[in-house]
Design an enzyme around this catalytic site. Sequence first.
Site, PDB file in Angstrom:
ATOM      1  CE  LYS A  54      -3.878  -2.387   2.269  1.00 21.11           C
ATOM      2  NZ  LYS A  54      -5.026  -2.269   1.369  1.00 21.11           N
ATOM      3  CB  THR A  95     -14.065  -0.522  -0.249  1.00 23.08           C
ATOM      4  OG1 THR A  95     -13.381  -0.972   0.917  1.00 23.08           O
ATOM      5  CG2 THR A  95     -14.508  -1.716  -1.074  1.00 23.08           C
TER       6      THR A  95
END
Length: 843
Positions: free
Chosen positions: A575, A677
């Site tokens: 990430k 999301t």
Amino acid sequence: MAKPLTDSERRKQISVRGLAGLGDVAEVRKSFNRHLHFTLVKDRNVATPRDYFFALAHTVRDHLVGRWIRTQQHYYERDPKRIYYLSLEFYMGRTLQNTMVNLGLQSACDEAIYQLGLDLEELEEIEEDAGLGNGGLGRLAACFLDSMATLGLAAYGYGIRYEFGIFNQKIVDGWQVEEADDWLRYGNPWEKARPEYMLPVHFYGRVEHTAEGVRWLDTQVVLAMPYDTPVPGYKNNTVNTMRLWSAKAPNDFKLQDFNVGDYVQAVLDRNLAENISRVLYPNDNFFEGKELRLKQEYFVVAATLQDIIRRFKSSKFGCRDPVRTSFETFPDKVAIQLNDTHPALSIPELMRILVDVEKVDWDKAWEITKKTCAYTNHTVLPEALERWPVSLFEKLLPRHLDIIYAINQRHLDQVAALFPGDVDRLRRMSVIEEGDCKRINMAHLCVIGSHAVNGVARIHSEIVKQSVFKDFYELEPEKFQNKTNGITPRRWLLLCNPGLADVLVERIGEGFLTDLSQLRKLLPLVSDEAFIRNVAQVKQENKLKFAALLEKEYKVKINPSSMFDVHVKRIHEYKRQLLNCLHVITLYNRIKKDPTKAFVPRTVMIGGKAAPGYHMAKMIIKLVTSIGSVVNHDPIVGDKLRVIFLENYRVSLAEKVIPAADLSQQISTAGTEASGTGNMKFMLNGALTIGTMDGANVEMAEEAGPENLFIFGLRVEEVDALDRKGYNAREYYERLPELRQAVDQISSGFFSPKDPECFKDVVNMLMYHDRFKVFADYEAYVQCQAQVDQLYRNPKEWTKKVIRNIACSGKFSSDRTITEYAREIWGVEPSDLQIPPPNIPKD
């Protein structure tokens, strides 16, 4: 600057929830007082704030129960196909406000609580988050439950009632420290124990082949006790069920082994059984092959399948007697969705029940199993794929090991017939991986045993077909699908951002709350001066409110007119929180070099939990906090740059920070984030995205136009090409002076003067072992951030892009995702039928 309205003040003037009827308010007050005096306080004279919270929760729950019973009766009368969503994680967050919103009760509760001299927001803050998940996968499951109820599907969530959810994160001297999340310590007002549906689950033992069939004998039994939580749809009176299992030792557990008289030890050993539902494994995108984890996976599957079959057989409300005896129609009445490979044991367990218990012949049982099960893949990272040692199965689930071997043999026979002589293909496609330690590849088991396999964003589903399951795709291309993830607009707009919801409702009505594509009606308003002002004002109020929270909770003062640059998600190398760190250091160095130069002020917020055993993730948190302590105390920097680590990031904190964000960071290496999301939540709440072409970012750019996001970095094909060529971090380090300066500062102890060696592992990884190619995207990222600054200097143009993003975020509703699952995988049709509320008699 004007003090922002509190949410409750705003609710007083809001149109979107409708005005509270006086009758409703009086009824809520009466019910609240009844619960307070008779259920809770009884023998005490003084009520605490927590008593007030429980009184309100019970009041709201009263409105759920009649609808809940009526919904279940409705299903039994109609006998629809039922959807079973199996997940080892349900990251629900708080329930009170969500329930009030979905039942349309918020105004009445707000007014009633206000009349009683209390503050609704303060009561909401008392509720513990139900943190029964790690991150994206568990939160997705929660959004899906909301959408399935809103779409009127007869759906059930099945999982584990962990006594301790995802740990609470404390930051001590800049390091993460974990604390157990004792979320049930005060009780949970939303759940209902159902001991009458308790079921046995078997472990260990041995397998005996007899003339009558196969028997699994001498097992150790653990009981699965169900706890049901109501899941209300949005204003349609449908209330579905999430059933979570808790492990209980049977009364004779171990006692028979202790007939020598150590009764006390035998009772103490009951804990061994009950440990199964004690704690959530805190790993995100990482497989930990522990026996207890495999026990959890089988525990939820075994209990759930017994429950599914009982319901299939009886299918009459309140009836326990079997009505159906044939399993021919099982796939017409039951759909099982496997949320990742964690519930993969559903496949051999359903086979075991059909073949051993129900005496269905193998081929018929296999056909039923395949038609019933479908599998969602959530990751392409190899370290995340579950591969269990055969030796562990042999001990814990011997019958299931036999069944998996038999499934695999038939599968390989089929492959060999289609590709004669291709031994390598057989090896690649086997469920059993040979080697020093033979392992069972759970993803392969899922693909073989399901009629549909889906990824969670278009780019991810392509990677699944072209690389992860390439051989399987060539064998059965028709079973592979894409289902791009979504989020529920009820929690992620109406609940967390009532100001924005109100502004939207005023312009386009309330329809978008159940049909998010209606946000496209905002496109003609992109240049509407008044609308631009309204949207900008809501954002500013959310920022003021979040700044006040940071000051109160974190004792940090920030500049509310600075750009809120937010990067919140699990801490993981892929990430690339490290890329963000390098940019922050670069900005810091630029300010120091030329302090008088005009500079767009930024408050950089990074938050997220690191898996307790993930050394590099913990080092990343330490680096963020260390950079913060240097930058935030440098008088030359002032309030031009602030770095905040958001401690204990969780659902309830996300609901506060996301509406306040200006910039959303979604910067994973292309080809590593399955969907994301959080990216969708930020888009819907009016933040602009800086991101790579990865996961759902690709579709967000497609919906809004790439010019309305800040897209940078290598594409998937370029990452692959770089892998083939060989990624050399040093090339970038030598070529880019600002990158070299930042890395040298980390390396030399500039940010850790008391421990100059502190970050040597981080630098060593970035220079020599970086799978995620941070340096390769650094230059493009820093240039892209300069474009962000440039646009932020022009608030009107910035807000126009914000409006366009909001208007184009309709695709990313979980209602759309679930509608696609329903039609294309489960073979059912969503319904907008309103079940009559409990106070109105049925026809």
